[in-house]
Scaffold this motif. Structure first.
Motif, mmCIF file in Angstrom:
data_model
loop_
_atom_site.group_PDB
_atom_site.id
_atom_site.type_symbol
_atom_site.label_atom_id
_atom_site.label_comp_id
_atom_site.label_asym_id
_atom_site.label_seq_id
_atom_site.Cartn_x
_atom_site.Cartn_y
_atom_site.Cartn_z
ATOM 1 N N VAL A 1 0.841 -1.200 0.000
ATOM 2 C CA VAL A 1 0.000 0.000 0.000
ATOM 3 C C VAL A 1 0.876 1.250 0.000
ATOM 4 N N LEU A 2 1.885 1.252 0.865
ATOM 5 C CA LEU A 2 2.789 2.401 0.944
ATOM 6 C C LEU A 2 3.496 2.652 -0.379
ATOM 7 N N GLU A 3 3.996 1.589 -0.993
ATOM 8 C CA GLU A 3 4.732 1.736 -2.251
ATOM 9 C C GLU A 3 3.859 2.302 -3.357
ATOM 10 N N GLU B 1 11.541 7.621 -1.812
ATOM 11 C CA GLU B 1 12.318 7.721 -0.581
ATOM 12 C C GLU B 1 11.445 7.800 0.670
ATOM 13 N N ILE B 2 10.146 7.886 0.479
ATOM 14 C CA ILE B 2 9.239 7.953 1.627
ATOM 15 C C ILE B 2 9.117 6.574 2.268
ATOM 16 N N PHE B 3 9.255 6.525 3.594
ATOM 17 C CA PHE B 3 9.091 5.268 4.319
ATOM 18 C C PHE B 3 8.264 5.533 5.569
ATOM 19 N N ALA B 4 7.872 4.465 6.244
ATOM 20 C CA ALA B 4 7.088 4.602 7.474
ATOM 21 C C ALA B 4 7.517 3.547 8.467
ATOM 22 N N THR B 5 7.689 3.941 9.718
ATOM 23 C CA THR B 5 7.952 2.975 10.787
ATOM 24 C C THR B 5 6.624 2.542 11.388
ATOM 25 N N PRO C 1 12.869 -3.903 9.133
ATOM 26 C CA PRO C 1 13.095 -2.517 8.687
ATOM 27 C C PRO C 1 11.785 -1.751 8.544
ATOM 28 N N ALA C 2 11.902 -0.465 8.391
ATOM 29 C CA ALA C 2 10.723 0.359 8.142
ATOM 30 C C ALA C 2 10.055 -0.044 6.836
ATOM 31 N N LEU C 3 8.760 0.190 6.750
ATOM 32 C CA LEU C 3 8.030 -0.101 5.516
ATOM 33 C C LEU C 3 8.519 0.819 4.407
ATOM 34 N N GLY C 4 8.754 0.253 3.240
ATOM 35 C CA GLY C 4 9.158 1.054 2.091
ATOM 36 C C GLY C 4 10.643 1.117 1.853
#
Length: 471
Positions: A323-325, A332-336, A378-381
């Motif tokens: 979903v994030l991707e 470069e956006i990621f989410a913990t 790791p963080a998502l993304g």
């Protein structure tokens, strides 16, 4: 004495820590007097004009700090007169503004000339409501709009010049028509036979200032309406815990880093599924602007949906990463993320960490401590084929579980560069619990102390959740 050209004219009366992301941590009646057609700008007769001073901007930011024209270093006001009697008998030597600067005058006999002369350096328009002939709306078409609507010319000018001040000139004593002109959109009206240079000069200045004030007020109102709508939208996007039937007590504190915002890049949620399990989640999209806030809402709603569909652990987080991707604006956006699923009996839980700091638990009779964070993912993304192991945790009988984002632990301590950190947070929470604080009081006191230690408001988003089991 200087010879003057004359003209007939009206009268005037207004925006997560990388370490954790990788799997770590404004007295007398005047006599009629003549208004001049300026010799300095004879080209006005042919629909041409010299360069004139630019009008004062009317954007809200500029208007709020801009002084009236007479207080600026400009060369005075400029007036466009629209009337069809260039051989009129009225004229005066000069029109001056309050600073003694000449008011420049352009004239137009019809709308065709007026449109050509109506440039951005014109401040005010003086329109004779009796104007007819070439350039009038529908001229030459039988029963024209001008015949059917005596204010058609004024309406046309207002459409032509929505940002300019407009003064309407009407026959002496025709106050009803003048008032109607103001209702339609003019800043004021003047009687044609009650006019002198002081009255006209003052009316022009007032009309310009009133137009500026009206524009600023309208933009302020629009800005307030947008802010109210945004606030309603953001408030509606904040989660409502779904814990009906659960003995667990829930508390939360949320402070976005954006000024005057209700929603930031941090997100959280908690739900109880039909089997009696309670699921809680907290996350942090890198950054804290409106785009990050929107992405956080999408991830939260996706998490709730997937949780009710029966997913948990690695399967749930792998789907959230997809979903994030697909939804992020930049690669470069990621989410913990931290997820905890608590068994129906409340004594055990499954813990998954995706680059997020580990929750804090305070068990009955024991000091508050962090839950294990080894083997977190790791963080998502960040990594396309990442895995997020689910660790089983024993909670015990009576406990308090606190989940938080890194905004709580990355505030500064005093004037130096030292951060509170997880160890400082644990010590702080231990002191609050020892002082007898629980639930909402505990969270409020913790967030306030972090703010005080930082020396003011935190720049990052802060979200803190607390689940309590006291039986």
């Amino acid at each position: 004495m200087e010879p003057w050209l004359t003209l007939w004219s009206p009268s005037v009366v207004r925006r997560p820590s990388p370490h954790h992301a990788l799997g770590g941590r404004e007295g007398t009646k005047p006599m009629p007097v003549p208004i001049p057609r300026q010799r300095a700008i004879p080209a006005a007769e042919g629909g041409q004009a010299h360069t004139l001073p630019a009008p004062v901007p009317t954007s809200p930011d500029v208007a709020a700090h801009h002084r009236p024209t007479e207080q600026t270093g400009g060369t005075g006001l400029s007036l466009l007169v629209i009337e069809d009697d260039p051989a009129g008998s009225l004229g005066v030597p000069a029109l001056l503004d309050s600073a003694g600067k000449p008011i420049r005058i352009r004239t137009a006999r019809n709308l065709t000339e007026a449109e050509r002369l109506l440039t951005d350096d014109v401040h005010c328009i003086l329109l004779d409501l009796a104007l007819t002939g070439a350039g009038a709306p529908g001229a030459g078409a039988g029963a024209s709009e001008a015949d059917e609507d005596e204010l058609a010319m004024l309406k046309h000018v207002l459409r032509l010049a929505p940002r300019h001040a407009v003064l309407a000139l009407t026959a002496n004593g025709d106050a009803e028509r003048g008032a109607e002109a103001v209702r339609v959109g003019a800043q004021d009206y003047l009687f044609r036979d009650e006019l002198d240079e002081r009255l006209l000069s003052r009316a022009i200045r007032y009309a310009v200032e009133r137009k500026r004030a009206d524009a600023a007020q309208r933009q302020l109102t629009e800005s307030r309406l947008r802010a109210q709508e945004n606030a309603r939208l953001e408030r509606g996007l904040l989660p409502t815990p779904l814990l009906d039937g659960s003995p667990l007590r829930f508390a939360a504190r949320y402070r976005p880093g954006r000024s005057r915002a209700l929603l930031g890049g941090d997100f959280y949620d908690t739900v109880r599924t039909p089997d009696g399990s309670v699921h809680v989640m907290i996350g942090d999209v890198c950054g804290h602007g409106p785009d990050e806030a929107a992405l956080g809402v999408e991830l939260r709603i996706a998490w709730r949906t997937l949780t009710f569909a029966g997913l948990c652990g690695d399967e749930l987080l792998s789907t959230l990463q997809k979903v994030l991707e697909h939804e992020r604006a930049d690669d470069e956006i990621f989410a913990t993320l931290c997820t905890v699923d608590i068994a129906p009996d409340g004594r055990r839980a499954g813990l998954c960490l995706a680059g997020h700091p580990s929750p804090l638990i305070a068990r009955d009779g024991r000091l508050a401590e962090l839950l294990p964070y080894e083997n977190s993912g790791p963080a998502l993304g960040l990594l396309p084929n990442a895995r997020w192991p689910r660790r089983q945790v024993e909670l015990g009988g009576r406990w308090s579980l606190m989940l938080y984002t890194d905004g709580l632990i990355e505030g500064r301590i005093g004037q130096g560069k030292e951060r509170l950190g997880q160890e400082g947070m644990v010590e702080m929470v231990r002191r609050k619990i020892a002082a007898g604080l629980r639930g909402d009081e505990l969270l409020e006191a913790a967030v306030n102390e972090v703010r005080d230690l930082n020396g003011g408001d935190l720049t990052d988003d802060v979200a803190v959740l607390l689940l309590d089991r006291d039986r």
